[in-house]
Scaffold this active site. Structure first.
Site, mmCIF file in Angstrom:
data_model
loop_
_atom_site.group_PDB
_atom_site.id
_atom_site.type_symbol
_atom_site.label_atom_id
_atom_site.label_comp_id
_atom_site.label_asym_id
_atom_site.label_seq_id
_atom_site.Cartn_x
_atom_site.Cartn_y
_atom_site.Cartn_z
ATOM 1 N N ARG A 1 8.490 1.020 -3.033
ATOM 2 C CA ARG A 1 9.169 1.928 -3.959
ATOM 3 C C ARG A 1 9.674 1.220 -5.211
ATOM 4 O O ARG A 1 9.623 1.778 -6.316
ATOM 5 C CB ARG A 1 10.310 2.637 -3.227
ATOM 6 C CG ARG A 1 9.830 3.668 -2.225
ATOM 7 C CD ARG A 1 10.919 4.131 -1.304
ATOM 8 N NE ARG A 1 11.302 3.085 -0.363
ATOM 9 C CZ ARG A 1 12.148 3.257 0.652
ATOM 10 N NH1 ARG A 1 12.719 4.444 0.824
ATOM 11 N NH2 ARG A 1 12.444 2.275 1.459
ATOM 12 N N GLY B 1 11.979 -2.695 3.094
ATOM 13 C CA GLY B 1 13.376 -2.717 2.697
ATOM 14 C C GLY B 1 13.818 -3.942 1.938
ATOM 15 O O GLY B 1 15.022 -4.207 1.840
ATOM 16 N N TYR C 1 -0.876 5.542 12.825
ATOM 17 C CA TYR C 1 -2.221 6.052 12.597
ATOM 18 C C TYR C 1 -3.178 5.554 13.684
ATOM 19 O O TYR C 1 -2.746 4.993 14.687
ATOM 20 C CB TYR C 1 -2.658 5.717 11.177
ATOM 21 C CG TYR C 1 -1.739 6.357 10.153
ATOM 22 C CD1 TYR C 1 -1.584 7.748 10.116
ATOM 23 C CD2 TYR C 1 -0.976 5.589 9.272
ATOM 24 C CE1 TYR C 1 -0.712 8.348 9.221
ATOM 25 C CE2 TYR C 1 -0.110 6.193 8.361
ATOM 26 C CZ TYR C 1 0.024 7.569 8.350
ATOM 27 O OH TYR C 1 0.894 8.171 7.473
ATOM 28 N N ARG D 1 -2.502 -4.996 8.752
ATOM 29 C CA ARG D 1 -1.095 -4.580 8.698
ATOM 30 C C ARG D 1 -0.697 -3.968 10.036
ATOM 31 O O ARG D 1 -1.413 -3.121 10.571
ATOM 32 C CB ARG D 1 -0.880 -3.563 7.561
ATOM 33 C CG ARG D 1 0.603 -3.342 7.251
ATOM 34 C CD ARG D 1 0.799 -2.348 6.127
ATOM 35 N NE ARG D 1 2.021 -2.632 5.387
ATOM 36 C CZ ARG D 1 2.829 -1.706 4.867
ATOM 37 N NH1 ARG D 1 2.560 -0.420 5.030
ATOM 38 N NH2 ARG D 1 3.896 -2.049 4.189
ATOM 39 N N PRO E 1 0.834 -1.205 0.000
ATOM 40 C CA PRO E 1 0.000 0.000 0.000
ATOM 41 C C PRO E 1 0.868 1.253 0.000
ATOM 42 O O PRO E 1 1.754 1.395 0.844
ATOM 43 C CB PRO E 1 -0.801 -0.128 1.301
ATOM 44 C CG PRO E 1 -0.003 -1.055 2.161
ATOM 45 C CD PRO E 1 0.715 -1.983 1.242
ATOM 46 N N LEU E 2 0.638 2.135 -0.969
ATOM 47 C CA LEU E 2 1.471 3.321 -1.170
ATOM 48 C C LEU E 2 0.598 4.546 -1.391
ATOM 49 O O LEU E 2 -0.100 4.629 -2.397
ATOM 50 C CB LEU E 2 2.378 3.133 -2.396
ATOM 51 C CG LEU E 2 3.391 1.993 -2.353
ATOM 52 C CD1 LEU E 2 3.911 1.707 -3.756
ATOM 53 C CD2 LEU E 2 4.536 2.353 -1.428
ATOM 54 N N HIS F 1 -5.658 -1.135 8.275
ATOM 55 C CA HIS F 1 -4.381 -0.444 8.494
ATOM 56 C C HIS F 1 -4.201 -0.208 9.997
ATOM 57 O O HIS F 1 -4.768 0.725 10.575
ATOM 58 C CB HIS F 1 -4.375 0.876 7.735
ATOM 59 C CG HIS F 1 -3.021 1.499 7.588
ATOM 60 N ND1 HIS F 1 -1.921 1.099 8.323
ATOM 61 C CD2 HIS F 1 -2.575 2.516 6.797
ATOM 62 C CE1 HIS F 1 -0.873 1.833 7.980
ATOM 63 N NE2 HIS F 1 -1.249 2.700 7.056
#
Length: 375
Positions: free
Chosen positions: A330, A308, A187, A234, A35-36, A182
């Site tokens: 990314r 990562g 958050y 998540r 998720p981005l 989420h």
């Protein structure tokens, strides 16, 4: 534990490209779109350009998770992030979902509330953001002066649980295959989970069990609405993003993993401790990422690792049974054909961080070249 032996391999023997059964979903490979947040859903409504963006990254039998998507008009903290609480938003998601399904991919919607990570400008009638606490985030953190939050009442907490339930129902109406709750990255849900944020003295604060109550109530409400086979979550127990820190992340993570088994969720998606805010701490190329292993062993269904990863670290995690699936952010953003590039061990496009969240519907969004185009 939902782990398979890697008996099915590609000609290149790439563990990431082996098949996996995630609940009722047959996955052709283990590479997941993370998720981005992309900041291109104008006025919180998903746009037609998102259909191209997601379908570019969709493969037959692949799993994609959407950008974080708000569950209510109080859930926003960033410009032009999508929502799923109105009929207009549901209708706008439908062609995006259809475009992904036409590629044969599985599509989960990540449902989200930012809590205190917001400003007056994003809140209805300029009100204060809501959170389990009235403690704010350090002014200027992440380049934004976040507004001081207001502590939620218990009745409001119950209303938020219902917001997540309705969002899950709306996701099914839009055609998604499931939802990811989420509960990470500082958050709202994580604000309840972590003892350096949650200073409540009622049944939603204090003990580990109380701090996890809100998350479990949301999980229960969502699975009652759409079924546990369509719900993942998540978590990031080791993260310090947005000053969301716990004094004993090992205990928090393990407790959550064990208790979530009671709900029979289709997957648990956990962020590696090497991700510290927006920074990824680098280690040896094939470093064994052991920190999440207790959570992985405790959780009985599909376990997804994030944070990562590159090709070799992802292959290593799968081959060592450390994770069932690995999410890529990314790298997938900059390489819409990441799955093929990993199959061929081909060079990758470099991502341009300056375009991650700009409002342009093309630049840095759908204009990254495919392998054939780059040659």
């Amino acid at each position: 534990m939902a782990v398979q032996n890697n008996s099915i391999t590609t000609s290149l023997n790439v563990p990431l490209l082996t098949h996996f059964k995630m609940g009722e979903f047959d996955l052709s490979h283990r590479i997941v779109l993370a998720p981005l947040t992309r900041g291109r859903s104008y006025k919180n409504v998903p746009q037609p350009h998102a259909a191209l963006y997601y379908s570019q990254r969709a493969t037959e039998g692949g799993l994609l998770i959407t950008e974080a998507t708000g569950v209510s008009d109080t859930s926003q903290g960033y410009r032009d992030t999508p929502g799923i609480w109105t009929k207009e938003q549901v209708e706008a998601w439908k062609p995006i979902v259809d475009a992904v399904h036409q590629k044969g991919a599985i599509f989960f919607l990540q449902i989200w509330h930012v809590g205190r990570v917001s400003t007056y400008d994003f809140q209805p009638n300029g009100q204060a953001p809501i959170s389990p606490t009235d403690k704010g985030i350090t002014p200027g953190l992440d380049g934004v002066d976040w507004a001081p939050p207001r502590q939620l009442t218990k009745d409001e907490i119950h209303g938020l649980v219902n917001d997540f339930r309705v969002a899950a129902r709306n996701a099914m109406e839009a055609g998604f295959d499931g939802v990811e709750i989420h509960g990470a990255n500082g958050y709202l849900i994580e604000q309840f989970l972590k003892d350096q944020v949650n200073d409540r003295t009622d049944e939603y604060g204090g003990s580990l069990e109380n701090r996890c109550r809100f998350a479990f109530e949301i999980v229960e409400a969502v699975i009652k609405e759409i079924g546990s086979n369509r719900v993942g979550i998540r978590l990031s127990p080791y993260s310090d993003f947005m000053e969301s820190i716990d004094s004993d992340p090992d205990a928090l993570g393990l407790y959550l993993a064990n208790e979530l088994n009671k709900f029979d969720l289709v997957y648990l998606h956990v962020i590696e401790p090497r991700v510290r805010g927006a920074e990824v701490l680098q280690g040896p190329e094939d470093e064994y990422p052991h920190k999440l292993l207790p959570m992985r062993k405790a959780f009985k269904n599909t376990f997804i690792a994030a944070g990562g990863y590159n090709r070799s670290k992802g292959n290593f995690a799968i081959s060592e049974n450390y994770a069932d699936l690995v999410t890529y952010g990314r790298l997938f953003l900059a390489n819409p054909d990441l799955v093929r590039r990993y199959e061929l061990d081909a060079p990758l496009n470099k991502y341009d961080r300056s375009t991650f969240g700009i409002p342009d519907p093309v630049v840095g969004y759908t204009d990254y070249p495919f392998l054939d185009e780059a040659n």
